[in-house]
Design a protein around this motif. Structure first.
Motif, PDB file in Angstrom:
ATOM      1  N   VAL A 356       0.856  -1.189   0.000  1.00  0.00           N
ATOM      2  CA  VAL A 356       0.000   0.000   0.000  1.00  0.00           C
ATOM      3  C   VAL A 356       0.889   1.235   0.000  1.00  0.00           C
ATOM      4  O   VAL A 356       1.911   1.266   0.700  1.00  0.00           O
ATOM      5  CB  VAL A 356      -0.925   0.006   1.237  1.00  0.00           C
ATOM      6  CG1 VAL A 356      -1.792   1.259   1.252  1.00  0.00           C
ATOM      7  CG2 VAL A 356      -1.807  -1.248   1.252  1.00  0.00           C
ATOM      8  N   ARG A 550       0.750  -1.211  -5.293  1.00  0.00           N
ATOM      9  CA  ARG A 550       0.547  -0.167  -4.284  1.00  0.00           C
ATOM     10  C   ARG A 550      -0.444   0.862  -4.798  1.00  0.00           C
ATOM     11  O   ARG A 550      -1.334   1.309  -4.065  1.00  0.00           O
ATOM     12  CB  ARG A 550       1.863   0.508  -3.929  1.00  0.00           C
ATOM     13  CG  ARG A 550       2.904  -0.393  -3.283  1.00  0.00           C
ATOM     14  CD  ARG A 550       4.224   0.330  -3.170  1.00  0.00           C
ATOM     15  NE  ARG A 550       4.676   0.781  -4.498  1.00  0.00           N
ATOM     16  CZ  ARG A 550       5.691   1.603  -4.695  1.00  0.00           C
ATOM     17  NH1 ARG A 550       6.371   2.090  -3.656  1.00  0.00           N
ATOM     18  NH2 ARG A 550       6.059   1.950  -5.922  1.00  0.00           N
ATOM     19  N   TRP A 551      -0.307   1.268  -6.030  1.00  0.00           N
ATOM     20  CA  TRP A 551      -1.191   2.280  -6.591  1.00  0.00           C
ATOM     21  C   TRP A 551      -2.585   1.711  -6.864  1.00  0.00           C
ATOM     22  O   TRP A 551      -3.586   2.409  -6.690  1.00  0.00           O
ATOM     23  CB  TRP A 551      -0.574   2.851  -7.867  1.00  0.00           C
ATOM     24  CG  TRP A 551       0.779   3.473  -7.631  1.00  0.00           C
ATOM     25  CD1 TRP A 551       1.325   3.805  -6.416  1.00  0.00           C
ATOM     26  CD2 TRP A 551       1.759   3.799  -8.605  1.00  0.00           C
ATOM     27  NE1 TRP A 551       2.584   4.331  -6.573  1.00  0.00           N
ATOM     28  CE2 TRP A 551       2.880   4.338  -7.918  1.00  0.00           C
ATOM     29  CE3 TRP A 551       1.825   3.696  -9.997  1.00  0.00           C
ATOM     30  CZ2 TRP A 551       4.026   4.772  -8.575  1.00  0.00           C
ATOM     31  CZ3 TRP A 551       2.964   4.129 -10.655  1.00  0.00           C
ATOM     32  CH2 TRP A 551       4.051   4.658  -9.956  1.00  0.00           C
ATOM     33  N   ASP A 554      -4.143   1.737  -3.521  1.00  0.00           N
ATOM     34  CA  ASP A 554      -4.436   3.111  -3.114  1.00  0.00           C
ATOM     35  C   ASP A 554      -5.698   3.638  -3.796  1.00  0.00           C
ATOM     36  O   ASP A 554      -6.488   4.367  -3.184  1.00  0.00           O
ATOM     37  CB  ASP A 554      -3.264   4.035  -3.434  1.00  0.00           C
ATOM     38  CG  ASP A 554      -2.136   3.933  -2.423  1.00  0.00           C
ATOM     39  OD1 ASP A 554      -2.338   3.291  -1.377  1.00  0.00           O
ATOM     40  OD2 ASP A 554      -1.048   4.494  -2.669  1.00  0.00           O
ATOM     41  N   GLN A 558      -8.411   4.906  -1.211  1.00  0.00           N
ATOM     42  CA  GLN A 558      -8.676   6.340  -1.133  1.00  0.00           C
ATOM     43  C   GLN A 558     -10.100   6.668  -1.561  1.00  0.00           C
ATOM     44  O   GLN A 558     -10.649   7.697  -1.203  1.00  0.00           O
ATOM     45  CB  GLN A 558      -7.673   7.132  -1.972  1.00  0.00           C
ATOM     46  CG  GLN A 558      -7.701   6.896  -3.472  1.00  0.00           C
ATOM     47  CD  GLN A 558      -8.691   7.766  -4.219  1.00  0.00           C
ATOM     48  OE1 GLN A 558      -9.024   8.857  -3.768  1.00  0.00           O
ATOM     49  NE2 GLN A 558      -9.158   7.282  -5.362  1.00  0.00           N
ATOM     50  N   TYR A 583      -1.802   9.446  -5.603  1.00  0.00           N
ATOM     51  CA  TYR A 583      -1.403  10.492  -4.670  1.00  0.00           C
ATOM     52  C   TYR A 583      -0.247  11.338  -5.212  1.00  0.00           C
ATOM     53  O   TYR A 583       0.244  12.227  -4.513  1.00  0.00           O
ATOM     54  CB  TYR A 583      -0.987   9.880  -3.327  1.00  0.00           C
ATOM     55  CG  TYR A 583      -2.149   9.287  -2.558  1.00  0.00           C
ATOM     56  CD1 TYR A 583      -3.083  10.107  -1.936  1.00  0.00           C
ATOM     57  CD2 TYR A 583      -2.323   7.915  -2.468  1.00  0.00           C
ATOM     58  CE1 TYR A 583      -4.153   9.574  -1.241  1.00  0.00           C
ATOM     59  CE2 TYR A 583      -3.390   7.363  -1.773  1.00  0.00           C
ATOM     60  CZ  TYR A 583      -4.296   8.198  -1.161  1.00  0.00           C
ATOM     61  OH  TYR A 583      -5.357   7.675  -0.467  1.00  0.00           O
TER      62      TYR A 583
END
Length: 590
Positions: A356, A550-551, A554, A558, A583
């Motif tokens: 993450v 990770r993205w 996210d 998010q 992000y």
């Protein structure tokens, strides 16, 4: 997965990536002005409804919103007043041009609409007349942080007799028209009320905050708060004792003997409504049953392969018996079980930097499930403040299931997800506090699978435990629809679960009774997880070497809790946009 007609056209337009601006600048200004008006209208509606909601229900401690000094009114008149308000809010929402909303506000509107549709449906079916089990989570798990919060809790304690009386009236109304959980699913559950009715403050879970003052409460304040707490708990305990007698002597003996949701008043429509509420899809029971059968067959093949990897020479049934009865798989003490969970959580924390992108500051702790609900509770529950591990009946909690359970309930599952939601973007409160099971449970089940890539499962037995948990959620698709729409018996459901999973007999019975009492809820887990895994496969195929998990994670986290069609459209837009870090700060022109 199909997007509902209320969301699809505008959402697809909003989330499309790379849409070209209008060639002429002159028509753009009126469009921008219209968008601003629509956004302002939605903001006013959301802010107004939230202020009204706080007045009706107070805050939400789990969501980080301070709770008030009273409990909500739950009588029939209040329910009908709320129905009228939410129907009016939906009409107002219908009048806002969805195509003129900003991208973020189209999601806000979709969340708001889906949430209100569920609330309206619940009241139309008079679900408030079946609040069985409402007392289960009324006792706090820990002390409060300030004197003001203790004062607010004292107010709620003093309001409990009134609240319990209104809920008893609701239970009587449901009993009268046959709108109850199946009797077989709730027999013996009056025992969960017994501790709350204890006149001994030290033994009553409601007194726990006064026995666990944090250091932030001045010593000079503690004696007075404790004395007031004893008096308030005694008053509440008397009301719970009355509730316990009613549930034991009248409600459970009078509960319906049928088990299907479709056997309830207007039951076929009710079950369809619960499927829609929990899955945020328009799938039919027949479609879900077919999906379940296919998933059960797929996972069964995986389990057979893992059984052979473990070196087992016998058949599947004997392997399940071995897993359920061999003492090596049973914790010797509650401490050992919780310690195993903590060990797994620690391993997961070590992998988060690869998993993450954005990590929360907020932290939870792992504690045993409260004793008053443990005999009837599932294996664990994850929340913002704490992650619960059920240490009741240790042979029913095999150690090989603790790794997937910890990933699901604790980290990177529910407790982790709740912390990120608390610290998430500045959005309307409805986005911060609404929970959709398909999203939340889908994410948590996906985390169990992701453990295979995080190095969590150390033995074939633990991998089989993960597969058992995946099979458990797939079997639910068959069992829930079988029980509520296809005429299955309770024993038929128990036998199906026992034949396909290594869950203990105790947990299987508890789970089947949960599906009987809460039709449709168990369907959300697998459908949500399947969507996320399908979208991940799409991203890996389309993005290739550019894919970064990770993205991908996210983007999901998010977004916060949203209906599954919104989640799917958002991920599709992220893939179409190149799978970038959500992000990442935009670069300034050179």
């Amino acid at each position: 997965m199909k997007i509902s007609s209320a969301v699809a056209p505008a959402l697809a337009l909003t989330l499309a990536v790379g849409t070209a601006p209008a060639a002429s600048q002159e028509p753009a200004a009126p469009a921008a002005a219209r968008t601003s008006v629509a956004d302002a209208q939605l903001k006013t509606l959301l802010d107004t409804e939230w202020a009204w909601r706080l007045g009706e229900f107070g805050g939400d401690e789990e969501a980080g919103v301070n709770a008030p000094d009273h409990l909500p009114r739950v009588d029939a008149a209040s329910q009908q007043r709320r129905l009228a308000y939410w129907q009016s809010a939906l009409r107002t929402l219908d009048g806002i041009p969805e195509a003129e909303l900003s991208a973020e506000n189209r999601i806000n509107a979709a969340v708001f609409r889906t949430s209100l549709d569920a609330s309206v449906s619940q009241i139309k079916f008079r679900e408030y007349e079946q609040p069985f089990g409402f007392w289960t989570w009324m006792a706090p798990r820990a002390g409060y942080r300030s004197v003001a919060e203790y004062r607010a809790y004292l107010g709620r304690l003093r309001d409990m007799p009134r609240y319990l009386a209104e809920q008893t009236t609701n239970l009587r109304a449901g009993l009268k028209r046959g709108f109850t959980p199946p009797r077989v699913a709730i027999t013996g559950r009056e025992a969960t009320i017994l501790p709350l009715g204890s006149g001994d403050a030290a033994a009553n879970p409601l007194f726990l905050p006064f026995a666990n003052f944090p250091s932030s409460i001045p010593e000079a304040e503690r004696a007075a708060l404790e004395a007031e707490g004893r008096t308030a708990v005694a008053q509440a305990a008397a009301a719970f004792a009355r509730l316990q007698a009613f549930v034991r002597d009248e409600y459970i003996p009078g509960a319906r003997t049928t088990i299907a949701a479709e056997a309830l008043p207007d039951g076929t429509a009710y079950y369809r409504a619960k499927i829609r509420e929990h899955t945020t899809t328009d799938l039919t029971p027949e479609q879900i049953y077919a999906i379940g059968e296919k998933e059960v067959a797929r996972i069964d093949a995986d389990m057979q392969a893992t059984m052979r990897q473990a070196g087992w020479k016998g058949d599947f049934k004997s392997f399940l018996h071995f897993l359920k009865t061999d003492p090596q798989f049973t914790a010797k003490s509650p401490y050992e079980l919780v310690a195993k969970s903590a060990y797994v959580a620690n391993k997961a924390y070590g992998q988060l930097k690869f998993t993450v992108g954005l990590l929360p500051r907020y932290r939870f702790w792992i504690v045993p499930t409260p004793a008053n609900i443990a005999p009837f509770a599932t294996g664990g529950n994850g929340g913002l403040e704490s992650c619960l591990m059920n240490t009741y009946d240790l042979p029913a909690r095999p150690l090989y299931t603790i790794p997937p359970l910890t990933l699901h309930e604790c980290v990177p599952g529910h407790s982790f997800q709740a912390a990120l939601a608390l610290e998430g973007p500045d959005r309307p409160e409805i986005r911060k506090t609404t929970y959709f099971s398909g999203y939340g449970e889908g994410w948590a089940l996906y985390m169990e699978w992701l453990g295979t890539k995080m190095g969590i499962y150390e033995t074939p037995y633990e991998e089989f435990g993960r597969e058992t948990y995946e099979m458990w959620r797939a079997a639910r698709l068959v069992v829930d629809t079988g029980l509520h729409s296809k005429g299955w018996s309770r024993q038929q459901a128990i036998d199906f679960m026992a034949a396909h999973t290594a869950l203990s007999d105790h947990e299987i019975r508890i789970e089947v009774d949960r599906y009987l009492a809460t039709p449709g809820q168990a369907l959300a887990y697998k459908l949500g997880e399947m969507l996320i895994r399908r979208k991940r496969a799409d991203a890996e195929r389309i993005l290739g070497a550019s894919f970064d998990q990770r993205w991908f994670h996210d983007v999901i986290l998010q977004l916060g809790s949203v209906p599954l069609p919104v989640l799917e459209a958002t991920i599709d837009a992220w893939i179409a946009g190149g799978g970038k870090d959500p992000y990442a700060k935009p670069r300034l022109p050179q």
